[in-house]
Design a protein around this motif. Structure first.
Motif, PDB file in Angstrom:
ATOM      1  N   ALA A  56       0.825  -1.210   0.000  1.00  0.00           N
ATOM      2  CA  ALA A  56       0.000   0.000   0.000  1.00  0.00           C
ATOM      3  C   ALA A  56       0.863   1.266   0.000  1.00  0.00           C
ATOM      4  O   ALA A  56       0.371   2.358   0.264  1.00  0.00           O
ATOM      5  N   GLY A  57       2.175   1.111  -0.278  1.00  0.00           N
ATOM      6  CA  GLY A  57       3.054   2.269  -0.403  1.00  0.00           C
ATOM      7  C   GLY A  57       3.757   2.701   0.870  1.00  0.00           C
ATOM      8  O   GLY A  57       4.362   3.769   0.911  1.00  0.00           O
ATOM      9  N   ARG A  58       3.689   1.888   1.908  1.00  0.00           N
ATOM     10  CA  ARG A  58       4.359   2.218   3.180  1.00  0.00           C
ATOM     11  C   ARG A  58       5.283   1.058   3.553  1.00  0.00           C
ATOM     12  O   ARG A  58       4.950   0.235   4.403  1.00  0.00           O
ATOM     13  N   VAL A  89      -0.122   5.578  11.514  1.00  0.00           N
ATOM     14  CA  VAL A  89      -0.065   4.846  12.780  1.00  0.00           C
ATOM     15  C   VAL A  89      -0.943   3.602  12.678  1.00  0.00           C
ATOM     16  O   VAL A  89      -2.131   3.682  12.362  1.00  0.00           O
ATOM     17  N   LEU A  90      -0.346   2.451  12.948  1.00  0.00           N
ATOM     18  CA  LEU A  90      -1.061   1.183  12.880  1.00  0.00           C
ATOM     19  C   LEU A  90      -1.604   0.764  14.239  1.00  0.00           C
ATOM     20  O   LEU A  90      -2.709   0.221  14.335  1.00  0.00           O
ATOM     21  N   ASN A  91      -0.821   0.982  15.287  1.00  0.00           N
ATOM     22  CA  ASN A  91      -1.209   0.604  16.647  1.00  0.00           C
ATOM     23  C   ASN A  91      -0.531   1.536  17.642  1.00  0.00           C
ATOM     24  O   ASN A  91       0.587   1.992  17.397  1.00  0.00           O
ATOM     25  N   VAL A  92      -1.196   1.748  18.764  1.00  0.00           N
ATOM     26  CA  VAL A  92      -0.601   2.479  19.877  1.00  0.00           C
ATOM     27  C   VAL A  92      -0.862   1.660  21.129  1.00  0.00           C
ATOM     28  O   VAL A  92      -2.000   1.269  21.393  1.00  0.00           O
ATOM     29  N   PHE A  93       0.187   1.399  21.890  1.00  0.00           N
ATOM     30  CA  PHE A  93       0.089   0.600  23.102  1.00  0.00           C
ATOM     31  C   PHE A  93       0.457   1.466  24.301  1.00  0.00           C
ATOM     32  O   PHE A  93       1.552   2.031  24.340  1.00  0.00           O
ATOM     33  N   LEU A  94      -0.438   1.598  25.267  1.00  0.00           N
ATOM     34  CA  LEU A  94      -0.149   2.271  26.531  1.00  0.00           C
ATOM     35  C   LEU A  94       0.451   1.221  27.450  1.00  0.00           C
ATOM     36  O   LEU A  94      -0.132   0.152  27.649  1.00  0.00           O
ATOM     37  N   LEU A  95       1.608   1.504  28.018  1.00  0.00           N
ATOM     38  CA  LEU A  95       2.401   0.498  28.720  1.00  0.00           C
ATOM     39  C   LEU A  95       2.598   0.821  30.193  1.00  0.00           C
ATOM     40  O   LEU A  95       2.471   1.962  30.610  1.00  0.00           O
ATOM     41  N   GLY A  96       2.984  -0.185  30.920  1.00  0.00           N
ATOM     42  CA  GLY A  96       3.569  -0.038  32.241  1.00  0.00           C
ATOM     43  C   GLY A  96       5.031  -0.419  32.092  1.00  0.00           C
ATOM     44  O   GLY A  96       5.350  -1.330  31.341  1.00  0.00           O
ATOM     45  N   GLY A  97       5.904   0.262  32.748  1.00  0.00           N
ATOM     46  CA  GLY A  97       7.322  -0.063  32.617  1.00  0.00           C
ATOM     47  C   GLY A  97       8.134   1.160  32.255  1.00  0.00           C
ATOM     48  O   GLY A  97       7.744   2.293  32.533  1.00  0.00           O
ATOM     49  N   ALA A  98       9.261   0.955  31.582  1.00  0.00           N
ATOM     50  CA  ALA A  98      10.194   2.036  31.283  1.00  0.00           C
ATOM     51  C   ALA A  98       9.625   3.053  30.295  1.00  0.00           C
ATOM     52  O   ALA A  98      10.005   4.214  30.319  1.00  0.00           O
ATOM     53  N   TYR A  99       8.740   2.611  29.404  1.00  0.00           N
ATOM     54  CA  TYR A  99       8.147   3.506  28.418  1.00  0.00           C
ATOM     55  C   TYR A  99       6.660   3.629  28.678  1.00  0.00           C
ATOM     56  O   TYR A  99       6.025   2.737  29.235  1.00  0.00           O
ATOM     57  N   ASP A 100       6.093   4.720  28.210  1.00  0.00           N
ATOM     58  CA  ASP A 100       4.659   4.933  28.343  1.00  0.00           C
ATOM     59  C   ASP A 100       3.890   4.405  27.138  1.00  0.00           C
ATOM     60  O   ASP A 100       2.744   3.969  27.268  1.00  0.00           O
ATOM     61  N   PHE A 101       4.516   4.449  25.963  1.00  0.00           N
ATOM     62  CA  PHE A 101       3.854   4.008  24.737  1.00  0.00           C
ATOM     63  C   PHE A 101       4.808   3.276  23.818  1.00  0.00           C
ATOM     64  O   PHE A 101       6.002   3.584  23.784  1.00  0.00           O
ATOM     65  N   PHE A 102       4.255   2.353  23.042  1.00  0.00           N
ATOM     66  CA  PHE A 102       4.869   1.857  21.817  1.00  0.00           C
ATOM     67  C   PHE A 102       3.940   2.317  20.700  1.00  0.00           C
ATOM     68  O   PHE A 102       2.726   2.097  20.762  1.00  0.00           O
ATOM     69  N   VAL A 103       4.508   2.955  19.688  1.00  0.00           N
ATOM     70  CA  VAL A 103       3.746   3.413  18.536  1.00  0.00           C
ATOM     71  C   VAL A 103       4.241   2.633  17.324  1.00  0.00           C
ATOM     72  O   VAL A 103       5.412   2.735  16.946  1.00  0.00           O
ATOM     73  N   ALA A 106       3.774   2.824   9.960  1.00  0.00           N
ATOM     74  CA  ALA A 106       4.228   2.437   8.623  1.00  0.00           C
ATOM     75  C   ALA A 106       4.335   3.704   7.786  1.00  0.00           C
ATOM     76  O   ALA A 106       3.403   4.506   7.731  1.00  0.00           O
ATOM     77  N   THR A 107       5.505   3.902   7.176  1.00  0.00           N
ATOM     78  CA  THR A 107       5.747   5.090   6.359  1.00  0.00           C
ATOM     79  C   THR A 107       6.320   4.675   5.010  1.00  0.00           C
ATOM     80  O   THR A 107       6.706   3.526   4.813  1.00  0.00           O
ATOM     81  N   SER A 108       6.418   5.654   4.124  1.00  0.00           N
ATOM     82  CA  SER A 108       6.965   5.359   2.797  1.00  0.00           C
ATOM     83  C   SER A 108       8.487   5.296   2.794  1.00  0.00           C
ATOM     84  O   SER A 108       9.075   4.821   1.837  1.00  0.00           O
ATOM     85  N   GLY A 109       9.119   5.761   3.866  1.00  0.00           N
ATOM     86  CA  GLY A 109      10.580   5.712   3.922  1.00  0.00           C
ATOM     87  C   GLY A 109      11.114   6.453   5.126  1.00  0.00           C
ATOM     88  O   GLY A 109      10.361   6.951   5.970  1.00  0.00           O
ATOM     89  N   THR A 110      12.432   6.553   5.198  1.00  0.00           N
ATOM     90  CA  THR A 110      13.079   7.161   6.366  1.00  0.00           C
ATOM     91  C   THR A 110      12.758   8.639   6.521  1.00  0.00           C
ATOM     92  O   THR A 110      12.660   9.132   7.639  1.00  0.00           O
ATOM     93  N   GLU A 111      12.586   9.345   5.414  1.00  0.00           N
ATOM     94  CA  GLU A 111      12.264  10.773   5.517  1.00  0.00           C
ATOM     95  C   GLU A 111      10.904  10.976   6.189  1.00  0.00           C
ATOM     96  O   GLU A 111      10.755  11.853   7.047  1.00  0.00           O
ATOM     97  N   ASP A 112       9.923  10.188   5.795  1.00  0.00           N
ATOM     98  CA  ASP A 112       8.596  10.300   6.413  1.00  0.00           C
ATOM     99  C   ASP A 112       8.623   9.855   7.875  1.00  0.00           C
ATOM    100  O   ASP A 112       7.945  10.451   8.715  1.00  0.00           O
ATOM    101  N   LEU A 113       9.400   8.830   8.167  1.00  0.00           N
ATOM    102  CA  LEU A 113       9.525   8.381   9.555  1.00  0.00           C
ATOM    103  C   LEU A 113      10.156   9.475  10.405  1.00  0.00           C
ATOM    104  O   LEU A 113       9.664   9.796  11.494  1.00  0.00           O
ATOM    105  N   ASN A 114      11.243  10.070   9.912  1.00  0.00           N
ATOM    106  CA  ASN A 114      11.912  11.158  10.626  1.00  0.00           C
ATOM    107  C   ASN A 114      10.964  12.340  10.836  1.00  0.00           C
ATOM    108  O   ASN A 114      10.897  12.899  11.933  1.00  0.00           O
ATOM    109  N   ALA A 115      10.217  12.697   9.807  1.00  0.00           N
ATOM    110  CA  ALA A 115       9.270  13.807   9.915  1.00  0.00           C
ATOM    111  C   ALA A 115       8.195  13.507  10.958  1.00  0.00           C
ATOM    112  O   ALA A 115       7.813  14.388  11.737  1.00  0.00           O
ATOM    113  N   PHE A 116       7.707  12.255  11.005  1.00  0.00           N
ATOM    114  CA  PHE A 116       6.700  11.884  11.995  1.00  0.00           C
ATOM    115  C   PHE A 116       7.242  12.055  13.404  1.00  0.00           C
ATOM    116  O   PHE A 116       6.591  12.636  14.270  1.00  0.00           O
TER     117      PHE A 116
END
Length: 145
Positions: A56-58, A89-103, A106-116
């Motif tokens: 789908a281009g991501r 964004v495909l999924n967002v997980f609210l966590l207990g532990g060292a992090y608050d979220f896992f996000v 899926a992007t079209s490439g590194t530039e879009d990931l960096n921009a996000f």
């Protein structure tokens, strides 16, 4: 009986009621009533298309770990809903532990990931820390037990 129905629907949610009933060894009318009850009670939340992000281009997927500032704890749920509504964004997980979220994104490439990351995470004063991990492969579980 409900576990069998859930397992079969997890494998193939598009199968006919008659096929599902046959696999579960029950009458089609009973099967339909059980599935409706599972939907009505919220056990089955919906039926979804499993889209291949790459086709789908991501083609680049990542899991971004997010730690929030201490003062932002009261806004975790609102932030989670905000993230879930963002493009890619495909999924967002609210966590207990060292992090608050896992996000999961899926992007079209590194530039879009960096921009996000910059636009939606690093520039947010409520976000204390992010760590981005690229996903090379993914296998979806095909069963419910």
């Amino acid at each position: 009986m409900d576990r069998i129905l859930l397992a079969e629907l997890t494998r193939d949610a598009r199968q006919t009621n008659n096929a599902l009933a046959a696999k579960a060894g029950i009458a089609p009318s009973t099967c339909l009533a059980r599935v409706r009850a599972l939907r009505g009670s919220g056990v089955i939340r919906g039926f979804h298309a499993d889209v291949d992000p790459a086709l789908a281009g991501r083609s680049l997927q990542a899991m971004i770990s997010v730690r929030m500032q201490g003062h932002a704890r009261a806004r975790l749920e609102a932030f989670m809903r905000h993230l879930a509504g963002l493009d890619g964004v495909l999924n967002v997980f609210l966590l207990g532990g060292a992090y608050d979220f896992f996000v999961h994104i899926a992007t079209s490439g590194t530039e879009d990931l960096n921009a996000f990351v910059i636009e939606h995470l690093s520039s947010n004063p409520d976000v204390a820390y992010t760590e981005t991990n690229l996903i090379f492969q993914h296998a979806r579980a095909t069963h419910w037990r």
